[in-house]
Enzyme design. Structure first.
Site, PDB file in Angstrom:
ATOM      1  N   GLY A 142      29.278  29.189  22.590  1.00  0.00           N
ATOM      2  CA  GLY A 142      29.191  29.850  21.287  1.00  0.00           C
ATOM      3  C   GLY A 142      29.861  29.059  20.174  1.00  0.00           C
TER       4      GLY A 142
ATOM      5  CB  ALA B  64      30.702  33.952  23.955  1.00  0.00           C
TER       6      ALA B  64
ATOM      7  CD  GLU C  65      25.073  29.321  21.730  1.00  0.00           C
ATOM      8  OE1 GLU C  65      26.106  29.946  22.056  1.00  0.00           O
ATOM      9  OE2 GLU C  65      23.965  29.560  22.214  1.00  0.00           O
TER      10      GLU C  65
ATOM     11  CD  GLU D 290      26.186  28.429  26.656  1.00  0.00           C
ATOM     12  OE1 GLU D 290      25.946  27.230  26.927  1.00  0.00           O
ATOM     13  OE2 GLU D 290      26.478  28.813  25.523  1.00  0.00           O
TER      14      GLU D 290
HETATM   15  N1  CO8 Z   1      36.716  32.856  26.777  1.00  0.00           N
HETATM   16  C1  CO8 Z   1      37.889  33.483  27.043  1.00  0.00           C
HETATM   17  N2  CO8 Z   1      39.073  32.822  27.150  1.00  0.00           N
HETATM   18  C2  CO8 Z   1      39.045  31.494  27.001  1.00  0.00           C
HETATM   19  C3  CO8 Z   1      37.863  30.784  26.729  1.00  0.00           C
HETATM   20  C4  CO8 Z   1      36.642  31.531  26.623  1.00  0.00           C
HETATM   21  N3  CO8 Z   1      35.476  30.952  26.321  1.00  0.00           N
HETATM   22  N4  CO8 Z   1      38.166  29.467  26.655  1.00  0.00           N
HETATM   23  C5  CO8 Z   1      39.489  29.366  26.855  1.00  0.00           C
HETATM   24  N5  CO8 Z   1      40.037  30.572  27.058  1.00  0.00           N
HETATM   25  C6  CO8 Z   1      41.442  30.900  27.327  1.00  0.00           C
HETATM   26  C7  CO8 Z   1      41.848  30.522  28.752  1.00  0.00           C
HETATM   27  O1  CO8 Z   1      41.492  31.535  29.646  1.00  0.00           O
HETATM   28  C8  CO8 Z   1      43.350  30.362  28.604  1.00  0.00           C
HETATM   29  O2  CO8 Z   1      43.946  31.616  28.588  1.00  0.00           O
HETATM   30  P1  CO8 Z   1      45.389  31.817  29.322  1.00  0.00           P
HETATM   31  O3  CO8 Z   1      46.323  30.903  28.577  1.00  0.00           O
HETATM   32  O4  CO8 Z   1      45.683  33.252  29.114  1.00  0.00           O
HETATM   33  O5  CO8 Z   1      45.213  31.417  30.733  1.00  0.00           O
HETATM   34  C9  CO8 Z   1      43.501  29.789  27.190  1.00  0.00           C
HETATM   35  O6  CO8 Z   1      42.268  30.074  26.508  1.00  0.00           O
HETATM   36  C10 CO8 Z   1      43.686  28.283  27.198  1.00  0.00           C
HETATM   37  O7  CO8 Z   1      42.624  27.713  27.933  1.00  0.00           O
HETATM   38  P2  CO8 Z   1      42.850  26.727  29.170  1.00  0.00           P
HETATM   39  O8  CO8 Z   1      44.169  26.977  29.825  1.00  0.00           O
HETATM   40  O9  CO8 Z   1      41.625  26.788  30.030  1.00  0.00           O
HETATM   41  O10 CO8 Z   1      42.928  25.342  28.390  1.00  0.00           O
HETATM   42  P3  CO8 Z   1      42.560  23.908  28.966  1.00  0.00           P
HETATM   43  O11 CO8 Z   1      43.061  22.909  27.993  1.00  0.00           O
HETATM   44  O12 CO8 Z   1      42.974  23.757  30.387  1.00  0.00           O
HETATM   45  O13 CO8 Z   1      40.934  23.875  28.967  1.00  0.00           O
HETATM   46  C11 CO8 Z   1      38.771  24.292  28.044  1.00  0.00           C
HETATM   47  C12 CO8 Z   1      40.246  23.992  27.750  1.00  0.00           C
HETATM   48  C13 CO8 Z   1      38.116  23.088  28.747  1.00  0.00           C
HETATM   49  C14 CO8 Z   1      38.069  24.552  26.714  1.00  0.00           C
HETATM   50  C15 CO8 Z   1      38.672  25.536  28.980  1.00  0.00           C
HETATM   51  O14 CO8 Z   1      39.458  26.584  28.415  1.00  0.00           O
HETATM   52  C16 CO8 Z   1      37.291  26.055  29.151  1.00  0.00           C
HETATM   53  O15 CO8 Z   1      36.514  25.480  29.903  1.00  0.00           O
HETATM   54  N6  CO8 Z   1      36.944  27.166  28.470  1.00  0.00           N
HETATM   55  C17 CO8 Z   1      35.661  27.808  28.603  1.00  0.00           C
HETATM   56  C18 CO8 Z   1      34.602  27.014  27.854  1.00  0.00           C
HETATM   57  C19 CO8 Z   1      33.251  27.643  28.056  1.00  0.00           C
HETATM   58  O16 CO8 Z   1      32.712  27.686  29.149  1.00  0.00           O
HETATM   59  N7  CO8 Z   1      32.667  28.131  26.954  1.00  0.00           N
HETATM   60  C20 CO8 Z   1      31.371  28.721  26.954  1.00  0.00           C
HETATM   61  C21 CO8 Z   1      31.461  30.171  27.204  1.00  0.00           C
HETATM   62  S1  CO8 Z   1      29.860  30.889  27.402  1.00  0.00           S
HETATM   63  C22 CO8 Z   1      29.277  31.050  25.849  1.00  0.00           C
HETATM   64  O17 CO8 Z   1      29.879  30.648  24.886  1.00  0.00           O
HETATM   65  C23 CO8 Z   1      27.956  31.699  25.730  1.00  0.00           C
HETATM   66  C24 CO8 Z   1      27.603  32.008  24.273  1.00  0.00           C
HETATM   67  C25 CO8 Z   1      26.471  32.961  24.222  1.00  0.00           C
HETATM   68  C26 CO8 Z   1      26.871  34.310  24.669  1.00  0.00           C
HETATM   69  C27 CO8 Z   1      25.731  35.216  24.674  1.00  0.00           C
HETATM   70  C28 CO8 Z   1      26.120  36.528  25.315  1.00  0.00           C
HETATM   71  C29 CO8 Z   1      25.005  37.307  25.792  1.00  0.00           C
END
Ligand code: CO8
Length: 270
Positions: free
Chosen positions: A115, A70, A118, A138
């Site tokens: 997400g 998400a 999920e 999460e």
């Molecule tokens: N949300 C927003 N932006 C994201 C997300 C995300 N989940 N994942 C990646 N991005 C963005 C980064 O911020 C980055 O943006 P920018 O280029 O502007 O800086 C771009 O995508 C590329 O990402 P990275 O530079 O981080 O790429 P890497 O290759 O270094 O890393 C990863 C890739 C490992 C996937 C890393 O991006 C990461 O850890 N992302 C987050 C993963 C995560 O924690 N996901 C779970 C989120 S929580 C969730 O999904 C809960 C679901 C239920 C919600 C219920 C709500 C009530």
């Protein structure tokens, strides 16, 4: 639509989540667009199978990310009520995928985190590229999985493994996802979509009303006690005998002419 594309190739619909700036992370707009695409799919009786996948990242890498969760930016400022509402929004869309009349194959082409894992679990069948990474990160962000992860992961891989993944927030690679039953198959990246389309074509060639009835019987039966579940099956089984497909399928098998007997039945969806 900005973040989703829907391509219809005969009986197969390919729904692609395309938000390259955020590795296809699910914000509200993307969830709304997926929802609108599901409405379009449901209104098209020619569609027999859906493939869900992720688009390339901003550098054009098609196998970087399926869905990286998400949208953390959107979630970061939510209040308790807004958090609950966002969870419901995702849950409603994912439940629609799960209960869509036709099967959904998820082709996971890279990160499937939070997400992303999920939404994959709301699909009927999951296959992935060999570089795919799965996880429920999460608790590392101070939240619980909120788009069905606490419920579906335990149902898919068992309670112990689900608790380990969710409590530890540890990511797992494609081979481990295969070993624990989170995906049905792992493919070299370039072979993922051809494999998804091949499987979709095989399913689409079978009697569509019967395939839809199987999905409903399996899904509804899993939520019921066995005595009730087998009645669900009996009713759906019985309903097939009102279809032209049943008459064509069985008639074809009983055909004395061996050439006709082996002929593939062009099921009519009637
Ligand atoms: N949300 C927003 N932006 C994201 C997300 C995300 N989940 N994942 C990646 N991005 C963005 C980064 O911020 C980055 O943006 P920018 O280029 O502007 O800086 C771009 O995508 C590329 O990402 P990275 O530079 O981080 O790429 P890497 O290759 O270094 O890393 C990863 C890739 C490992 C996937 C890393 O991006 C990461 O850890 N992302 C987050 C993963 C995560 O924690 N996901 C779970 C989120 S929580 C969730 O999904 C809960 C679901 C239920 C919600 C219920 C709500 C009530």
């Amino acid at each position: 639509m900005n973040n989703v594309t829907l391509e219809i190739e005969g009986a197969i619909a390919v729904l692609t989540i395309t938000r390259p700036a955020a590795l296809n992370a699910l914000n509200s707009e993307t969830l709304d667009e997926i929802n609108a695409s599901l409405t379009e799919i449901e209104s098209n009786a020619d569609i027999r199978v859906v493939i869900l996948t992720g688009g390339p990242d901003k550098k054009g890498n098609a196998f970087k990310s399926f869905v990286a969760g998400a949208d953390i930016g959107e979630m970061s400022t939510l209040t308790k009520a807004e958090g609950e509402a966002f969870g419901k929004k995702g849950n409603d869309v994912f439940r629609r995928i799960e209960t869509l009349p036709v099967p959904v194959i998820c082709a996971i082409n890279g990160f499937a985190l939070g997400g992303g894992c999920e939404i994959a679990m709301s699909c009927d069948i999951r296959i992935c590229s060999d570089n795919a990474i799965f996880g429920q990160p999460e608790v590392g962000l101070g939240i619980t999985p909120g788009f069905g992860g606490t419920q579906r992961l335990a149902r898919v891989v068992g309670v112990g493994k689900a608790k380990e993944m969710i409590y530890s927030a540890r990511n797992i690679k494609a081979d481990e996802a295969y070993r624990i039953g989170l995906v049905n198959n792992v493919y070299p990246a370039e072979e993922l979509m051809p494999a998804a389309k091949k499987l979709a074509s095989i399913i689409a060639a079978n009697a569509p009303i019967a395939v839809r009835a199987c999905k409903k019987a399996i899904n509804d039966g899993l939520d019921a006690a066995m005595d009730d579940a087998i009645v669900i099956e009996e009713k759906l089984f019985g309903s097939c005998f009102e279809t032209e497909d049943q008459k064509a399928g069985m008639g074809n098998f009983l055909e004395k002419d061996p050439e006709k007997k082996l002929k593939v039945v062009p099921f009519q969806n009637k």
